[in-house]
Design a protein around this motif. Sequence first.
Motif, PDB file in Angstrom:
ATOM      1  N   ALA A 127      -1.601  -4.114  -0.927  1.00  0.00           N
ATOM      2  CA  ALA A 127      -2.501  -3.540  -1.925  1.00  0.00           C
ATOM      3  C   ALA A 127      -2.600  -4.493  -3.122  1.00  0.00           C
ATOM      4  O   ALA A 127      -1.685  -5.259  -3.404  1.00  0.00           O
ATOM      5  CB  ALA A 127      -2.004  -2.173  -2.396  1.00  0.00           C
ATOM      6  N   GLN A 177      -0.265   4.321  -2.512  1.00  0.00           N
ATOM      7  CA  GLN A 177      -1.317   5.024  -1.786  1.00  0.00           C
ATOM      8  C   GLN A 177      -1.553   6.450  -2.287  1.00  0.00           C
ATOM      9  O   GLN A 177      -2.683   6.939  -2.282  1.00  0.00           O
ATOM     10  CB  GLN A 177      -0.982   5.057  -0.294  1.00  0.00           C
ATOM     11  N   SER A 178      -0.514   7.117  -2.744  1.00  0.00           N
ATOM     12  CA  SER A 178      -0.657   8.521  -3.123  1.00  0.00           C
ATOM     13  C   SER A 178      -0.714   8.730  -4.634  1.00  0.00           C
ATOM     14  O   SER A 178      -0.611   9.863  -5.110  1.00  0.00           O
ATOM     15  CB  SER A 178       0.513   9.331  -2.550  1.00  0.00           C
ATOM     16  N   LEU A 235      -6.395  -0.813  -1.564  1.00  0.00           N
ATOM     17  CA  LEU A 235      -5.528  -0.808  -0.389  1.00  0.00           C
ATOM     18  C   LEU A 235      -6.222  -1.499   0.768  1.00  0.00           C
ATOM     19  O   LEU A 235      -7.450  -1.416   0.906  1.00  0.00           O
ATOM     20  CB  LEU A 235      -5.169   0.629   0.006  1.00  0.00           C
ATOM     21  N   ASN A 251       0.406  -3.442   5.324  1.00  0.00           N
ATOM     22  CA  ASN A 251       0.961  -2.777   4.142  1.00  0.00           C
ATOM     23  C   ASN A 251       0.757  -3.659   2.907  1.00  0.00           C
ATOM     24  O   ASN A 251       1.685  -4.291   2.410  1.00  0.00           O
ATOM     25  CB  ASN A 251       2.450  -2.503   4.374  1.00  0.00           C
ATOM     26  N   TYR A 310      -4.635  -0.326   6.682  1.00  0.00           N
ATOM     27  CA  TYR A 310      -3.248   0.112   6.462  1.00  0.00           C
ATOM     28  C   TYR A 310      -2.960   1.415   7.204  1.00  0.00           C
ATOM     29  O   TYR A 310      -3.736   2.365   7.151  1.00  0.00           O
ATOM     30  CB  TYR A 310      -3.004   0.304   4.965  1.00  0.00           C
ATOM     31  N   SER A 345      -6.830   0.498  -7.702  1.00  0.00           N
ATOM     32  CA  SER A 345      -5.898   0.112  -6.645  1.00  0.00           C
ATOM     33  C   SER A 345      -6.711  -0.137  -5.379  1.00  0.00           C
ATOM     34  O   SER A 345      -7.448   0.745  -4.928  1.00  0.00           O
ATOM     35  CB  SER A 345      -4.869   1.211  -6.380  1.00  0.00           C
ATOM     36  N   ALA A 374       0.832  -1.202   0.000  1.00  0.00           N
ATOM     37  CA  ALA A 374       0.000   0.000   0.000  1.00  0.00           C
ATOM     38  C   ALA A 374       0.870   1.256   0.000  1.00  0.00           C
ATOM     39  O   ALA A 374       0.524   2.269  -0.605  1.00  0.00           O
ATOM     40  CB  ALA A 374      -0.940  -0.016   1.204  1.00  0.00           C
ATOM     41  N   HIS A 375       2.009   1.185   0.685  1.00  0.00           N
ATOM     42  CA  HIS A 375       2.921   2.322   0.767  1.00  0.00           C
ATOM     43  C   HIS A 375       3.352   2.798  -0.616  1.00  0.00           C
ATOM     44  O   HIS A 375       3.534   3.995  -0.839  1.00  0.00           O
ATOM     45  CB  HIS A 375       4.137   1.935   1.594  1.00  0.00           C
ATOM     46  N   GLN A 424       0.606   4.013   8.342  1.00  0.00           N
ATOM     47  CA  GLN A 424       2.039   4.256   8.195  1.00  0.00           C
ATOM     48  C   GLN A 424       2.754   4.295   9.538  1.00  0.00           C
ATOM     49  O   GLN A 424       3.900   3.872   9.651  1.00  0.00           O
ATOM     50  CB  GLN A 424       2.263   5.567   7.441  1.00  0.00           C
TER      51      GLN A 424
END
Length: 355
Positions: A193, A144-145, A179, A191, A183, A177, A140-141, A185
Motif C-alpha cells: 500500500a 486496509q480497515s 492499496l 500485500n 491484494y 491510502s 495493505a494488511h 488475505q
Amino acid sequence: MWLHRVVVLFVLAILTPSLTAFQSCGQDKQCVPYEQCNEGLMVDGKFYPDRSRTTMDEQCHYMEKCCNIQDTLSTPTLPAEATNWPCGGRHDLWYYLRPLGYKQREAKFGEFPWLVAVYGAEGYLCSGALITPLAVVTTAHCVQSVEPGKLRLVAGEWDAAVELEPQPHQERSVTESVLHPNYTQMPLAHNMAIILVDKDTPFQLTPNVQPICLPPPQMSYNYSQCYVSGWQRGDFGGSAILPKRWTLYVLPPDQCRAKLRLSFLGRRHAHNDTLLCAGGDKGDFVCGDVDMAAVPLMCPLSGHDDRFLLAGLVTRTARCDGPQLLGIYTNVKIYRQWIDLKLRERDLDIRQYMV
C-alpha cells in the motif's frame, strides 16, 4: 533612557536560557539537551563537544547532559537541513544517545531516517518507509480497515516515549491510502500500500527524515547483510520506546520456494516473485509472536555501504521453531512500476527514490 534599558533587559531575557527552564543537577549545573551544552575541547581551532556521560549526567535523562549554566546555549547547534542528499543515506550523527540497558538490537537516532510510524485512532499500527516527502509505503494488511482520515504518520521518530530528540519528529495526516488492487488475505498476496499526505504539507527533509531508494524491477538480490528495523507494538507504554534493529540476509528465489513449501505454506504453495524470504539469527524482534507489521527490510546499494534500498516489508513474522529463521516479506521491486504509476497519476515527483 529607562525605556531603552527595559527593552535591552527584555531581549536578554529571551536570548538567555532561563535558570529555571531546566532541571538542576548540581551547583550551577542543569540538565540540557546535548546540543545546548557548549562544554568540550578546542583542538587546532576545531571545537569537539564532550559527549561522555559522568555520574552527574546520570541525574538527567539519557538524552540530556549535566551542563554548567554558563556553558548552556540559548539555541541548539544542529546540522543544516538536508534537502539534496541522495536517497537511502544514513546520517548517524547521534551515536552517543544510549538509554540505560541499550543493546545492539535497538536502532540509533537517525540510523534509518526513512522509518515511519503509522498510527490509527487507537494508537500505533505498524511501520512504513518514506519514499518521497509526500508518500510512504507500507503493507495493505496494516491500513486496509482504517479510513485515511483516521491515519497519521510520524517520521523522524526515535524514542516514542519522550520528545527530547536532537531533531524533532514530524507528524502528518493522511489524505489517501492506495492499496494494491490484487491484494488478498487468503492466500496472502500483493500485500502493498501507498499512503499519501497533503501536497501542501509534505515532510521536510532533515538529517532524521530522508527517503529510502526503491530497487529497479530488473535488480537481482544478492544481499548478505540487510537490516530490519521498526517498533514493536508491545513496547508502547514503556519508559523508552525505541525502534529495534536486526541483521538478516535475503535468500535466493529457489531457496525461498523450497523453504516456504517445507514450512507453514505447504507443499502445494505456488510461490511467485511477489514474496521475498530472509534468514539469519533468531531473536525476539524477528520471531513469531511479535507484532512487527510492515517493518522494512533494507539492503545496501551495490558499491555503497552507507546507502540502502527498500528490499521488502514484513508480510508474515518469522517462524523460529525450526532449525533456521524464515521471514516472509513483500518483494518491493516487483511493485516498483505500480508505485511509479500511482504517484505519476497523482502528478507526484518520483525522483526522490530513484537510484
